[in-house]
Design an enzyme around this catalytic site. Structure first.
Site, PDB file in Angstrom:
ATOM      1  N   CYS A 117       0.841  -1.207   0.000  1.00 56.23           N
ATOM      2  CA  CYS A 117       0.000   0.000   0.000  1.00 56.23           C
ATOM      3  C   CYS A 117       0.875   1.255   0.000  1.00 56.23           C
ATOM      4  O   CYS A 117       0.654   2.181  -0.792  1.00 56.23           O
ATOM      5  CB  CYS A 117      -0.930  -0.032   1.219  1.00 56.23           C
ATOM      6  SG  CYS A 117      -2.156   1.285   1.239  1.00 56.23           S
ATOM      7  N   CYS A 118       1.902   1.288   0.861  1.00 51.82           N
ATOM      8  CA  CYS A 118       2.803   2.450   0.899  1.00 51.82           C
ATOM      9  C   CYS A 118       3.565   2.593  -0.417  1.00 51.82           C
ATOM     10  O   CYS A 118       3.820   3.702  -0.872  1.00 51.82           O
ATOM     11  CB  CYS A 118       3.803   2.320   2.041  1.00 51.82           C
ATOM     12  SG  CYS A 118       3.178   2.779   3.661  1.00 51.82           S
ATOM     13  N   CYS A 200      -1.187   8.227   7.600  1.00 47.99           N
ATOM     14  CA  CYS A 200      -2.532   7.966   7.084  1.00 47.99           C
ATOM     15  C   CYS A 200      -3.474   7.581   8.227  1.00 47.99           C
ATOM     16  O   CYS A 200      -3.048   7.089   9.275  1.00 47.99           O
ATOM     17  CB  CYS A 200      -2.477   6.856   6.048  1.00 47.99           C
ATOM     18  SG  CYS A 200      -1.613   7.343   4.544  1.00 47.99           S
ATOM     19  N   CYS A 205      -2.233   2.274  10.662  1.00 45.37           N
ATOM     20  CA  CYS A 205      -1.124   3.098  10.153  1.00 45.37           C
ATOM     21  C   CYS A 205      -0.729   4.212  11.118  1.00 45.37           C
ATOM     22  O   CYS A 205       0.443   4.551  11.226  1.00 45.37           O
ATOM     23  CB  CYS A 205      -1.502   3.721   8.812  1.00 45.37           C
ATOM     24  SG  CYS A 205      -1.940   2.517   7.570  1.00 45.37           S
ATOM     25  N   CYS A 228       7.671   3.991   5.857  1.00 44.42           N
ATOM     26  CA  CYS A 228       6.784   3.756   4.710  1.00 44.42           C
ATOM     27  C   CYS A 228       7.531   3.277   3.476  1.00 44.42           C
ATOM     28  O   CYS A 228       6.932   2.753   2.544  1.00 44.42           O
ATOM     29  CB  CYS A 228       6.010   5.036   4.371  1.00 44.42           C
ATOM     30  SG  CYS A 228       7.078   6.402   3.862  1.00 44.42           S
TER      31      CYS A 228
HETATM   32  S1  SF4 Z   1       0.456   4.667   5.637  1.00 40.74           S
HETATM   33 FE1  SF4 Z   1      -1.165   3.083   5.541  1.00 40.74          FE
HETATM   34  S2  SF4 Z   1      -2.825   3.864   4.216  1.00 40.74           S
HETATM   35 FE2  SF4 Z   1      -1.000   5.197   3.966  1.00 40.74          FE
HETATM   36  S3  SF4 Z   1      -0.005   4.412   2.163  1.00 40.74           S
HETATM   37 FE3  SF4 Z   1       0.973   3.373   3.911  1.00 40.74          FE
HETATM   38  S4  SF4 Z   1      -0.209   1.473   4.336  1.00 40.74           S
HETATM   39 FE4  SF4 Z   1      -1.400   2.788   2.889  1.00 40.74          FE
END
Ligand code: SF4
Length: 232
Positions: A117-118, A200, A205, A228
């Site tokens: 996701c990051c 986030c 997170c 991240c």
């Molecule tokens: S901090 Fe969480 S929601 Fe944001 S990009 Fe990374 S995994 Fe995704």
């Protein structure tokens, strides 16, 4: 001077020579060498580095990654920075909206695979956005976490092949607080609600740290993930 080899040498030398320099001196060095090919990145937890940079380079580009998962307070802080400071806020977005990512990878990817996701929502957009620059500055500080304890004030960023600055690397939280107070720097209002590191909004997170925990303890708490991927 413009070749990558020259910039790598320049960064390595500056990292040594500017180790004891003030953040303003480090940023002035960047302004002198890179001008408009230099930017500051900000998570909009606070506007400290943006404020410092704008004092030596008014109109400096301040790059913000809008992951689509931010707290409303973070978006509000970005908008306040853009409205009140002599900076040029640039918002970068991922290739996929959250809805498109959910459709492609399934919902709540942040809970199942936060590294992916990051990578999709932070690392790729930043790498793309930094294409317009030869040097970039972050707000990393050595006292934030063990993984940041050796952060150089200026270094070569081999992954992106750019000069990377951390002008407040040597500052403590007390130094930041003093600068904020003396200069009326904008802060994300979530800092008054017990958050000490703001990313986030999903609970997996960003959470408030427990009593006695370090400032970044609430980031991806319990997952073993501490960064991240931007600064790895
Ligand atoms: S901090 Fe969480 S929601 Fe944001 S990009 Fe990374 S995994 Fe995704």
């Amino acid at each position: 001077m413009s070749s990558v080899t020259d910039y790598e040498e320049l960064a390595t030398t500056a990292g040594r020579e500017l180790e004891e320099a003030t953040p303003q001196e480090i940023l002035q060095w960047a302004a002198d060498h890179f001008g408009k090919r230099f930017c500051v990145t900000s998570s909009m937890e606070d506007a400290v580095v943006a404020h410092l940079a704008s004092s030596v380079l008014p109109g400096v580009d301040v790059v913000f990654l809008d992951t689509g998962y931010h707290f409303a307070e973070t978006i509000g802080t970005r908008d306040a920075v853009a409205a009140t400071m002599p900076v040029n806020v640039i918002t970068l977005t991922p290739k996929l909206t959250v809805a498109e990512q959910d459709a492609q990878y399934g919902p709540h990817l942040h809970d199942r695979d936060p590294d992916l996701c990051c990578s999709l929502r932070k690392v790729e957009p930043l790498n793309r956005g930094l294409g317009a620059y030869d040097a970039w500055a972050t707000g990393l500080r050595r006292d934030e976490s063990p993984s940041r304890a050796n952060t150089p004030v200026v270094a070569w960023d081999p992954k992106r092949r750019k000069v990377k600055l951390a002008p407040i690397a040597r500052w403590t939280q007390e130094d930041v607080d003093a600068y904020v107070q003396a200069n009326g720097v904008l802060l994300n209002p979530l800092l008054w609600e017990g958050y000490t590191s703001i990313g986030c909004s999903p609970l997996s997170c960003t959470a408030k740290p427990g009593e006695g925990e370090s400032g970044r303890a609430g980031r991806w708490a319990g997952s073993g993930k501490t960064e991240c991927g931007i600064h790895l």
